[in-house]
Design a protein around this motif. Sequence first.
Motif, PDB file in Angstrom:
ATOM      1  N   THR A 135       0.830  -1.205   0.000  1.00  0.00           N
ATOM      2  CA  THR A 135       0.000   0.000   0.000  1.00  0.00           C
ATOM      3  C   THR A 135       0.864   1.253   0.000  1.00  0.00           C
ATOM      4  N   TRP A 136       1.910   1.238   0.821  1.00  0.00           N
ATOM      5  CA  TRP A 136       2.775   2.407   0.914  1.00  0.00           C
ATOM      6  C   TRP A 136       3.544   2.621  -0.393  1.00  0.00           C
ATOM      7  N   ARG A 137       4.038   1.540  -0.978  1.00  0.00           N
ATOM      8  CA  ARG A 137       4.751   1.645  -2.247  1.00  0.00           C
ATOM      9  C   ARG A 137       3.824   2.199  -3.326  1.00  0.00           C
ATOM     10  N   GLU A 138       2.578   1.763  -3.330  1.00  0.00           N
ATOM     11  CA  GLU A 138       1.607   2.249  -4.315  1.00  0.00           C
ATOM     12  C   GLU A 138       1.343   3.737  -4.142  1.00  0.00           C
ATOM     13  N   ARG A 139       1.323   4.211  -2.895  1.00  0.00           N
ATOM     14  CA  ARG A 139       1.109   5.647  -2.679  1.00  0.00           C
ATOM     15  C   ARG A 139       2.297   6.453  -3.204  1.00  0.00           C
ATOM     16  N   LEU A 140       3.503   5.985  -2.929  1.00  0.00           N
ATOM     17  CA  LEU A 140       4.691   6.657  -3.446  1.00  0.00           C
ATOM     18  C   LEU A 140       4.681   6.651  -4.972  1.00  0.00           C
ATOM     19  N   HIS A 141       4.356   5.513  -5.547  1.00  0.00           N
ATOM     20  CA  HIS A 141       4.298   5.370  -7.002  1.00  0.00           C
ATOM     21  C   HIS A 141       3.270   6.341  -7.592  1.00  0.00           C
ATOM     22  N   LYS A 142       2.118   6.438  -6.956  1.00  0.00           N
ATOM     23  CA  LYS A 142       1.045   7.299  -7.460  1.00  0.00           C
ATOM     24  C   LYS A 142       1.465   8.768  -7.459  1.00  0.00           C
ATOM     25  N   GLU A 143       2.063   9.233  -6.361  1.00  0.00           N
ATOM     26  CA  GLU A 143       2.485  10.632  -6.293  1.00  0.00           C
ATOM     27  C   GLU A 143       3.639  10.902  -7.263  1.00  0.00           C
ATOM     28  N   ALA A 144       4.548   9.945  -7.397  1.00  0.00           N
ATOM     29  CA  ALA A 144       5.633  10.099  -8.363  1.00  0.00           C
ATOM     30  C   ALA A 144       5.078  10.168  -9.781  1.00  0.00           C
ATOM     31  N   GLY A 145       4.090   9.337 -10.083  1.00  0.00           N
ATOM     32  CA  GLY A 145       3.470   9.366 -11.403  1.00  0.00           C
ATOM     33  C   GLY A 145       2.793  10.688 -11.686  1.00  0.00           C
ATOM     34  N   ARG A 146       2.117  11.245 -10.689  1.00  0.00           N
ATOM     35  CA  ARG A 146       1.496  12.552 -10.864  1.00  0.00           C
ATOM     36  C   ARG A 146       2.542  13.624 -11.155  1.00  0.00           C
ATOM     37  N   ALA A 147       3.684  13.540 -10.446  1.00  0.00           N
ATOM     38  CA  ALA A 147       4.752  14.518 -10.651  1.00  0.00           C
ATOM     39  C   ALA A 147       5.336  14.410 -12.062  1.00  0.00           C
ATOM     40  N   VAL A 148       5.476  13.188 -12.556  1.00  0.00           N
ATOM     41  CA  VAL A 148       5.984  12.983 -13.916  1.00  0.00           C
ATOM     42  C   VAL A 148       4.981  13.533 -14.931  1.00  0.00           C
ATOM     43  N   ASP A 149       3.704  13.218 -14.726  1.00  0.00           N
ATOM     44  CA  ASP A 149       2.663  13.670 -15.659  1.00  0.00           C
ATOM     45  C   ASP A 149       2.582  15.194 -15.713  1.00  0.00           C
ATOM     46  N   ALA A 150       2.862  15.841 -14.580  1.00  0.00           N
ATOM     47  CA  ALA A 150       2.798  17.302 -14.521  1.00  0.00           C
ATOM     48  C   ALA A 150       4.070  17.968 -15.049  1.00  0.00           C
ATOM     49  N   GLY A 151       5.077  17.161 -15.363  1.00  0.00           N
ATOM     50  CA  GLY A 151       6.337  17.715 -15.843  1.00  0.00           C
ATOM     51  C   GLY A 151       7.236  18.230 -14.741  1.00  0.00           C
ATOM     52  N   ASP A 152       6.949  17.859 -13.494  1.00  0.00           N
ATOM     53  CA  ASP A 152       7.740  18.335 -12.354  1.00  0.00           C
ATOM     54  C   ASP A 152       8.942  17.449 -12.061  1.00  0.00           C
ATOM     55  N   LEU A 153       8.998  16.292 -12.689  1.00  0.00           N
ATOM     56  CA  LEU A 153      10.173  15.426 -12.640  1.00  0.00           C
ATOM     57  C   LEU A 153      10.642  15.206 -14.074  1.00  0.00           C
ATOM     58  N   PRO A 154      11.924  14.906 -14.250  1.00  0.00           N
ATOM     59  CA  PRO A 154      12.456  14.763 -15.608  1.00  0.00           C
ATOM     60  C   PRO A 154      11.668  13.757 -16.440  1.00  0.00           C
ATOM     61  N   GLN A 155      11.491  14.085 -17.715  1.00  0.00           N
ATOM     62  CA  GLN A 155      10.815  13.180 -18.619  1.00  0.00           C
ATOM     63  C   GLN A 155      11.550  11.842 -18.649  1.00  0.00           C
ATOM     64  N   GLY A 156      10.797  10.773 -18.615  1.00  0.00           N
ATOM     65  CA  GLY A 156      11.391   9.450 -18.610  1.00  0.00           C
ATOM     66  C   GLY A 156      11.604   8.880 -17.220  1.00  0.00           C
ATOM     67  N   THR A 157      11.323   9.694 -16.170  1.00  0.00           N
ATOM     68  CA  THR A 157      11.418   9.180 -14.801  1.00  0.00           C
ATOM     69  C   THR A 157      10.437   8.023 -14.622  1.00  0.00           C
ATOM     70  N   ASP A 158      10.915   6.937 -14.092  1.00  0.00           N
ATOM     71  CA  ASP A 158      10.088   5.751 -13.835  1.00  0.00           C
ATOM     72  C   ASP A 158       9.530   5.865 -12.417  1.00  0.00           C
ATOM     73  N   PRO A 159       8.217   6.076 -12.259  1.00  0.00           N
ATOM     74  CA  PRO A 159       7.639   6.219 -10.908  1.00  0.00           C
ATOM     75  C   PRO A 159       7.899   5.022 -10.013  1.00  0.00           C
ATOM     76  N   GLY A 160       7.873   3.815 -10.597  1.00  0.00           N
ATOM     77  CA  GLY A 160       8.128   2.621  -9.799  1.00  0.00           C
ATOM     78  C   GLY A 160       9.555   2.573  -9.298  1.00  0.00           C
ATOM     79  N   GLN A 161      10.504   2.967 -10.143  1.00  0.00           N
ATOM     80  CA  GLN A 161      11.899   3.013  -9.729  1.00  0.00           C
ATOM     81  C   GLN A 161      12.109   4.053  -8.639  1.00  0.00           C
ATOM     82  N   LEU A 162      11.469   5.208  -8.794  1.00  0.00           N
ATOM     83  CA  LEU A 162      11.603   6.260  -7.793  1.00  0.00           C
ATOM     84  C   LEU A 162      11.032   5.808  -6.456  1.00  0.00           C
ATOM     85  N   ALA A 163       9.876   5.156  -6.475  1.00  0.00           N
ATOM     86  CA  ALA A 163       9.290   4.648  -5.234  1.00  0.00           C
ATOM     87  C   ALA A 163      10.226   3.641  -4.573  1.00  0.00           C
TER      88      ALA A 163
END
Length: 201
Positions: A135-163
């Motif tokens: 559950t915790w990993r999924e929350r981190l993944h979700k917020e990282a994915g939102r950041a990638v989608d918004a362009g706030d993290l470098p393009q190509g950032t893997d949300p799962g890897q970041l989590a």
Amino acid sequence: MSPRKSVVEALGTRSAILDRSVAIASAEGLEGLTIGRLAGELGMSKSGVLGHFGSKEALQLAVLDRAGEIFRAEVWEPALPAAPGLTRLRVLCESWVSYLERGVFPGGCFFVAAAHEFDGRKGAVRDAVEARFDTWRERLHKEAGRAVDAGDLPQGTDPGQLAFELLGLVMALNHAIQLHHDPQAPARARHAIRSRLGGTP
């Protein structure tokens, strides 16, 4: 004694048992919980303690739930008012580091300790620990994915890897605090998080 008062007192006793159990399990593991020890420390009979849970496994599961409530209040809820995505991820990480730095649980992160204790076993307690990490990993993944989608993290950032990396950083912080008593560990963790997320958490 009225039925209403009996229920209230029973709930209060159950809460006291859980509070003491969380403190013991944090430092000594969930297997360190024994009905006899809790009865002695709380001035109760063994049957009185057992009557609130039914079995040691049920007690362990209830302790995981209580620890989860504390973790949520300390780490997740402070981040909820923040804007979803990178801002929330930064606030969440700072709350997470602070939770360990302040020693909310006597033995460090309750769930890291429980994972080490049960990761090679089978059963309901092991499954409950795994579910909380998932559950915790999924929350981190979700917020990282939102950041990638918004362009706030470098393009190509893997949300799962970041989590995965953020989980590893905080587990390393827990290790440094608990095993090495390293006073520089929180600062190092914050530096690593800034390097990965940018800005100031």
